[in-house]
Motif scaffolding. Structure first.
Motif, PDB file in Angstrom:
ATOM      1  N   ILE A 164       0.810  -1.220   0.000  1.00 31.27           N
ATOM      2  CA  ILE A 164       0.000   0.000   0.000  1.00 31.27           C
ATOM      3  C   ILE A 164       0.848   1.278   0.000  1.00 31.27           C
ATOM      4  O   ILE A 164       0.479   2.280  -0.605  1.00 31.27           O
ATOM      5  N   ASN A 165       1.994   1.202   0.648  1.00 30.42           N
ATOM      6  CA  ASN A 165       2.816   2.415   0.799  1.00 30.42           C
ATOM      7  C   ASN A 165       3.893   2.527  -0.285  1.00 30.42           C
ATOM      8  O   ASN A 165       4.859   3.275  -0.116  1.00 30.42           O
ATOM      9  N   HIS A 166       3.760   1.773  -1.371  1.00 33.52           N
ATOM     10  CA  HIS A 166       4.729   1.770  -2.471  1.00 33.52           C
ATOM     11  C   HIS A 166       6.162   1.554  -1.994  1.00 33.52           C
ATOM     12  O   HIS A 166       7.041   2.381  -2.256  1.00 33.52           O
ATOM     13  N   PRO A 167       6.421   0.459  -1.271  1.00 33.61           N
ATOM     14  CA  PRO A 167       7.782   0.216  -0.792  1.00 33.61           C
ATOM     15  C   PRO A 167       8.733  -0.096  -1.950  1.00 33.61           C
ATOM     16  O   PRO A 167       8.287  -0.594  -2.984  1.00 33.61           O
ATOM     17  N   ARG A 168      10.007   0.232  -1.764  1.00 34.74           N
ATOM     18  CA  ARG A 168      10.990  -0.149  -2.787  1.00 34.74           C
ATOM     19  C   ARG A 168      11.121  -1.659  -2.849  1.00 34.74           C
ATOM     20  O   ARG A 168      11.210  -2.243  -3.929  1.00 34.74           O
ATOM     21  N   VAL A 169      11.180  -2.282  -1.672  1.00 36.94           N
ATOM     22  CA  VAL A 169      11.396  -3.725  -1.623  1.00 36.94           C
ATOM     23  C   VAL A 169      10.308  -4.381  -0.772  1.00 36.94           C
ATOM     24  O   VAL A 169       9.988  -3.902   0.306  1.00 36.94           O
ATOM     25  N   VAL A 170       9.742  -5.460  -1.327  1.00 36.25           N
ATOM     26  CA  VAL A 170       8.803  -6.277  -0.569  1.00 36.25           C
ATOM     27  C   VAL A 170       9.535  -7.567  -0.197  1.00 36.25           C
ATOM     28  O   VAL A 170      10.066  -8.258  -1.063  1.00 36.25           O
ATOM     29  N   PHE A 171       9.582  -7.864   1.112  1.00 40.22           N
ATOM     30  CA  PHE A 171      10.200  -9.090   1.601  1.00 40.22           C
ATOM     31  C   PHE A 171       9.106 -10.088   1.954  1.00 40.22           C
ATOM     32  O   PHE A 171       8.109  -9.715   2.588  1.00 40.22           O
ATOM     33  N   ALA A 172       9.289 -11.332   1.542  1.00 39.57           N
ATOM     34  CA  ALA A 172       8.286 -12.348   1.840  1.00 39.57           C
ATOM     35  C   ALA A 172       8.995 -13.628   2.281  1.00 39.57           C
ATOM     36  O   ALA A 172       9.908 -14.098   1.604  1.00 39.57           O
ATOM     37  N   ASP A 173       8.583 -14.159   3.436  1.00 38.84           N
ATOM     38  CA  ASP A 173       9.178 -15.399   3.955  1.00 38.84           C
ATOM     39  C   ASP A 173       8.134 -16.505   3.885  1.00 38.84           C
ATOM     40  O   ASP A 173       7.181 -16.506   4.653  1.00 38.84           O
ATOM     41  N   GLU A 174       8.292 -17.415   2.946  1.00 40.59           N
ATOM     42  CA  GLU A 174       7.368 -18.537   2.745  1.00 40.59           C
ATOM     43  C   GLU A 174       5.913 -18.068   2.714  1.00 40.59           C
ATOM     44  O   GLU A 174       5.056 -18.593   3.450  1.00 40.59           O
ATOM     45  N   PRO A 175       5.562 -17.109   1.855  1.00 43.96           N
ATOM     46  CA  PRO A 175       4.216 -16.530   1.916  1.00 43.96           C
ATOM     47  C   PRO A 175       3.100 -17.513   1.565  1.00 43.96           C
ATOM     48  O   PRO A 175       1.959 -17.283   1.920  1.00 43.96           O
TER      49      PRO A 175
END
Ligand SMILES: Nc1ncnc2c1ncn2[C@@H]1O[C@H](COP(=O)(O)OP(=O)(O)OP(=O)(O)O)[C@@H](O)[C@H]1O
Ligand SMILES: [Mg+2]
Length: 230
Positions: A164-175
């Motif tokens: 939602i906040n337009h992050p540069r990087v999205v991190f996902a751990d076993e989503p």
């Protein structure tokens, strides 16, 4: 800060050691990793190979024993905890295996929450959260609490909250770790489409080859080391 040719994250000799009684566990061992901008990067490896530890170091959620993380030209080690928290809110989004939604809040409120911290007015927050949830196929579930949603729906809410906040990087751990294979595929298709459309960089940890098949780059981890290109 914007520099489209430069990698978004670079690590140098990144190392994390844990002491367990007499034993030293080297969870991450001298990792030199480059995460290219706007790409989907997967980190794969067996249980205990150091994937989550590495992800936490990249996101500044944990401090290295040795080495550095350069995130958009900023050295994460040089930041105080408060600076790190503010930096993380502005530039990073997180998706977890267990969704981690706030149980007392509706889907809409969960997604709008990062915008509240960013000082966005209520009307604008609700509008943006609604638009994103509609894009994720949850337009008829805006008022539901997490307990009133399926696992796949909860993870889609969590994806909306992360983006939602337009992050540069999205991190996902076993989503997709808690989802069946059909729902997992649906979630991966939605996530990758949104990430490309919105120009985020996605760094995902998984041990599922089906999930990794969506990635632009796959780094293989073993015993704390990246085996290819790390
Ligand atoms: N807080 C800690 N204290 C001591 N050892 C730890 C700690 N956290 C992780 N480790 C050890 O570091 C190694 C890497 O752990 P990590 O959680 O990064 O693995 P992983 O690849 O994410 O595994 P999984 O696929 O099971 O989630 C493991 O040997 C683990 O036991
Ligand atoms: Mg893990």
């Amino acid at each position: 800060m914007e520099n489209s040719g430069k990698p978004v994250i670079q690590t140098r000799s990144l190392t994390k050691k844990y002491r367990l009684g007499q034993e030293i566990v080297v969870a991450v061992n001298e990792v030199n990793l480059t995460i290219p901008r706007g790409k989907f990067v997967c980190i794969m490896g067996v249980s205990g190979s150091g994937k989550s530890t590495l992800l936490h170091l990249l996101a500044g959620l944990d401090r290295p024993t040795k080495g550095e993380v350069d995130f958009e030209g900023y050295n994460l080690s040089a930041m105080s905890e408060n600076q790190m928290a503010a930096f993380r809110r502005k530039y990073m989004g997180f998706i977890f295996q267990t969704y981690n939604l706030i149980p007392a809040l509706s889907a809409l409120e969960n997604v709008a929450l990062p915008l509240l911290f960013a000082g966005v007015p209520q009307k604008e927050r609700d509008k943006r959260a609604r638009e994103l949830l509609v894009q994720l196929g949850l337009g008829d579930r805006l008022k539901n609490r997490p307990s009133q949603l399926s696992g796949g729906q909860q993870q889609r809410v969590a994806i909306a909250r992360a983006l939602i906040n337009h992050p540069r990087v999205v991190f996902a751990d076993e989503p997709t770790g808690n989802l069946d294979s059909h729902t997992s595929k649906e979630v991966m298709e939605l996530l990758t489409r949104l990430v490309y459309e919105r120009g985020h960089t996605l760094v995902m940890v998984t041990h599922d080859p089906n999930v990794a098949s969506y990635a632009d780059f796959v780094f293989h981890m073993r015993d704390g080391q990246i085996l290819n290109g790390g």
